[in-house]
Every structure is written in structure tokens, then in C-alpha cells.
Motif scaffolding. Structure first.
Motif, PDB file in Angstrom:
ATOM      1  N   SER A 273       0.838  -1.192   0.000  1.00  0.00           N
ATOM      2  CA  SER A 273       0.000   0.000   0.000  1.00  0.00           C
ATOM      3  C   SER A 273       0.876   1.247   0.000  1.00  0.00           C
ATOM      4  O   SER A 273       2.017   1.220   0.452  1.00  0.00           O
TER       5      SER A 273
ATOM      6  N   ARG B  72       0.730   5.934  -0.256  1.00  0.00           N
ATOM      7  CA  ARG B  72       0.009   7.187  -0.234  1.00  0.00           C
ATOM      8  C   ARG B  72       0.783   8.212  -1.054  1.00  0.00           C
ATOM      9  O   ARG B  72       2.013   8.220  -1.065  1.00  0.00           O
TER      10      ARG B  72
ATOM     11  N   VAL C  42      -4.644  13.930  -0.525  1.00  0.00           N
ATOM     12  CA  VAL C  42      -3.987  12.637  -0.355  1.00  0.00           C
ATOM     13  C   VAL C  42      -4.673  11.564  -1.197  1.00  0.00           C
ATOM     14  O   VAL C  42      -5.911  11.479  -1.229  1.00  0.00           O
ATOM     15  N   TYR C  43      -3.856  10.747  -1.881  1.00  0.00           N
ATOM     16  CA  TYR C  43      -4.368   9.527  -2.521  1.00  0.00           C
ATOM     17  C   TYR C  43      -3.941   8.352  -1.667  1.00  0.00           C
ATOM     18  O   TYR C  43      -2.761   8.213  -1.320  1.00  0.00           O
ATOM     19  N   ASN C  44      -4.890   7.489  -1.319  1.00  0.00           N
ATOM     20  CA  ASN C  44      -4.615   6.295  -0.515  1.00  0.00           C
ATOM     21  C   ASN C  44      -4.906   5.063  -1.346  1.00  0.00           C
ATOM     22  O   ASN C  44      -6.046   4.857  -1.780  1.00  0.00           O
ATOM     23  N   SER C  45      -3.886   4.243  -1.587  1.00  0.00           N
ATOM     24  CA  SER C  45      -4.079   3.062  -2.437  1.00  0.00           C
ATOM     25  C   SER C  45      -4.998   2.036  -1.783  1.00  0.00           C
ATOM     26  O   SER C  45      -5.602   1.212  -2.481  1.00  0.00           O
TER      27      SER C  45
END
Length: 410
Positions: free
Chosen positions: A176, A178, A193-196
Motif C-alpha cells: 500500500s 500514499r 492525499v491519494y490512498n491506495s
């Protein structure tokens, strides 16, 4: 060519009894699959891949889920540096474990015509983040060639300048990651923020100026967003004719200290801005040096700390130094003057990246181009050999550090 594993025989002579049958004729092929995979997971990545080309068993291990899990348990690997050149349709890396240049297959998704101008902008763990001309992002594993295109990015104000792009991977499993973006003009900053794990971009969050912080911004001409800014001897910010590498115009790093996630980036006037994402505030560090020397500056992260690399001119010579902030700026390393003096008067641009105790520095000027690796523990500065590709010497503008991990997932 015979598999490396088959050529390893663990024999030990007994001084009194000759061959000891317990160790006689023991090879890696005698190990069960689980133990075999654990042993291979500790090999340097380049060594392992050479083995997969000559041995069926090693080749099958490369695709094994349990082997990738074993690799994820290795705490760290010697870094590779992805080099950025004007021609983006190739992947050249410097392998620190073998001190050699290598060429990787370009990830297929980046071969598509619409993505040919993708620029690497951030890295973490075993992954590289690329930014498209549209402003959207692609994440890739340079070792395996796997790629994933992130969902389109939507921001409330399209006119907000993008200041920083940083990336963080989960160090435990590499599964994972970010990506954090910082937008806005000081003092009006926001981050996104992008969170996988969720597969989507989170809402924008505003950052307030930390109480007691002094506005260190200076007047400068912002008509050229790609210019490198220097402090002139008269104390004003001037733009040089040298263009900062497009891949490093969002030069920034992220640290996590005492539970606070902090993004550091360089403002257009040369100050270091610290954005505390946890407390949702920002702070401008005081200027590094008195404003009487021209300089080129970059920010790096080493062992969880933010450092500054500074190329400055003083007393008819140039110096390249590394600084750390701890209630004030403290010098922690410096290139020998005999090596840095050649950069005097050349208005060189430095683009740097940290990895563990090392800092990789690309020095570029219209006249010369050099790559230097600095070991902070020993203060040893090593100039790397030139990279030759198809008989031609390559010039690179910048580099991104990543660990060669086949288990890193996108």
C-alpha cells in the motif's frame, strides 16, 4: 550456463576424520521450497535475476507468492537510482549494490502514446510515481514493469500552484502507498492525499500558519514557473537562465517524527516550508545562510530526517554542503573544496535524492554534468563513472531513489 544454486556445495573438511558426511555434497537443491525461497529472498535483486535466466527452479520462484512474501520481510535493500534524462522513453538506473549502470525495460503503460511524456516526480519503497501532462498520475514498479493509473485528480481551484509531490509506502508489506500533494500560495496552503488502500483521492484539507511563525517570503518575479531562483549578493531573489529539471520542480520529502507526518518543500524564494499534515499547520524555516551568496539548493530525506544540500559561492570558490535543522541549521557534511571548486562561477543546478545514509547529487551546468554519491557517515564523496548507452555518454538531470523490490505492488 549452470544455475548458481547448483554450483554451491557446502562441504567442510574434518581435520581428523576427512570428509564429514553431515556436510558432504549438500547443495541448495536439497532444501525444501520454503527454506529455498527464504534464502533467495536475501540475495541482491540483480544477482537473483541473473539466476532466473539460467535455472528453471529460480525462474519459478520469481512468480511465487510465498517468495514475494519472504522478500517483503527483508527490512531494506541497497538502493537503485532511476535516472531522468531529456529522453523519457528509457529507464536507466544506477545499482549501488554493484556500483554499475543498468538499463531496465520501460513499463508498458508508459509506452502508450498518450503517456510518452510522463515525468517521474516521486518515489518510495519499490515504487515510482509519474505525472502526466494532464496532471494525473501513474505508479510503477521499475523492476517488474507493473503499472497502475490513478483515478483523475480533481481540485477545487485549477489555478492553485502545485508545490510538492511526495510518496510513502507501507514499509512492512510494500502493498500500500500514499501520495500527498501540497497546493497554494503562501500563506493559503491545502493538501490532498491519494490512498491506495481505498483507491481514491481524499478531500482537500487546509493548512494554517503555525503560531509564532514569521513570514519569510520575499518578493520575486513569478512569471517563469520553471526558473531556478538564487539569492543574489544584494539579498534579493533573482532568476537564473538555467532551468530546474522538470522532474524536480516539485522537490519535496516527507518524514514521520513523533507521530507527525511532515512534508517539506522549497518555496519559490528559497525557504524550506514544513507542512505538518497531522496537525494541519505549516512553518517556514529560517534562511540557511546570510543572503550574500548565490546558491542552488535542494531538500532530501535520509534516515527519516529532512536535510538540505546547498551549492554556494564564497571567497572565490564553490562549496557543496549538507545541513540539518535542529533549533537552527547545522552543517553535517561537506564535499572537499578540491572537488567542489570546479563549479565556481558555473551557476550549476543541483538535484538531489536521499537513500538511507547516502545522498545522490546530480550537478548540471551548460558546461559539465557530474553525478556524486555522498556517504553521510564517513563524509566520503564519490564521483560516479559516466553512463554510456549505445556508445554515447548520457547526461542526466536528476534521479529518484527506490529499493529494487519485486514484491512492491501497484
Amino acid at each position: 550456463m549452470e544455475c548458481i544454486g547448483r554450483s554451491v556445495s557446502l562441504k567442510r573438511k574434518s581435520p581428523e576424520n576427512g570428509d564429514n558426511p553431515l556436510f558432504s555434497n549438500f547443495s541448495l537443491d536439497d532444501l525444501n521450497e520454503d527454506l529455498f525461497e527464504r534464502i533467495l529472498s536475501w540475495l541482491p535483486t540483480s544477482t537473483f535475476f541473473r539466476g532466473t535466466s539460467v535455472c528453471k527452479r529460480w525462474k519459478s520462484v520469481a512468480a511465487s507468492t510465498s517468495f514475494k512474501h519472504a522478500c517483503s520481510q527483508i527490512p531494506s535493500r541497497e538502493p537503485w537510482f532511476l535516472m531522468v534524462a531529456p529522453n523519457l522513453n528509457q529507464s536507466v538506473i544506477f545499482d549501488t549494490a554493484e556500483s554499475s549502470w543498468k538499463r531496465l525495460n520501460h513499463p508498458p503503460l508508459l509506452h502508450e502514446e498518450s503517456n510518452q511524456s510522463c515525468m517521474p516526480v516521486a518515489s518510495s519503497g519499490g515504487l515510482i510515481c509519474h505525472r502526466k501532462l494532464s496532471g494525473d498520475f501513474i505508479v510503477s514498479n521499475p523492476v517488474t514493469g507493473s503499472c497502475s493509473e490513478l483515478p483523475p485528480l480533481h481540485i477545487s481551484s485549477q489555478n492553485q500552484p502545485l508545490n510538492a509531490i511526495v510518496m510513502r509506502t507501507a514499509s512492512k508489506d510494500q502493498l500500500s502507498f500514499r501520495i500527498v500533494l501540497v497546493f497554494g500560495e503562501l500563506p493559503n496552503l491545502v493538501f490532498k492525499v491519494y490512498n491506495s488502500s481505498s483507491g481514491c483521492w481524499e478531500n482537500e484539507t487546509a493548512l494554517r500558519r503555525k503560531v509564532g511563525d514569521i513570514d519569510n517570503s520575499m518578493e520575486y518575479d513569478s512569471t517563469d514557473e520553471n526558473a531556478v531562483y538564487f539569492l543574489s549578493k544584494g539579498g534579493i531573489v533573482v532568476a537564473s537562465s538555467l532551468q530546474r529539471s522538470a522532474s524536480k520542480q516539485y522537490s519535496s520529502v516527507v518524514t514521520n517524527k513523533d507521530g507527525n507526518e511532515i512534508v517539506y518543500y522549497l518555496s519559490s524564494s528559497g525557504t524550506v516550508v514544513a507542512c505538518n499534515l497531522t496537525r494541519k499547520c505549516f512553518f517556514e524555516h529560517p534562511r540557511l545562510l546570510p543572503v550574500f551568496s548565490e546558491y542552488s539548493i535542494d531538500v532530501v530525506e535520509c534516515n527519516g530526517e529532512m536535510l538540505i544540500v546547498l551549492l554556494s559561492e564564497f571567497l572565490e570558490t564553490a562549496s557543496l554542503r549538507v545541513w540539518k535543522y535542529d533549533e537552527g541549521w547545522h552543517q553535517i557534511a561537506a564535499m572537499p573544496v578540491a572537488n567542489s571548486h570546479e563549479w565556481f562561477g558555473k551557476k550549476a543546478d543541483i538535484n538531489c535524492v536521499g537513500a538511507g545514509n547516502q545522498i545522490f547529487v546530480c550537478l548540471n551546468s551548460p558546461e559539465i554534468c557530474t553525478y556524486v554519491l555522498c556517504d553521510l557517515e564517513t563524509n566520503k564523496w564519490v564521483e560516479l563513472p559516466k553512463c554510456c548507452l549505445n556508445g554515447e555518454v548520457m547526461d542526466f538531470m536528476s534521479a529518484f531513489s527506490f529499493e529494487p523490490r519485486i514484491e512492491a505492488s501497484v
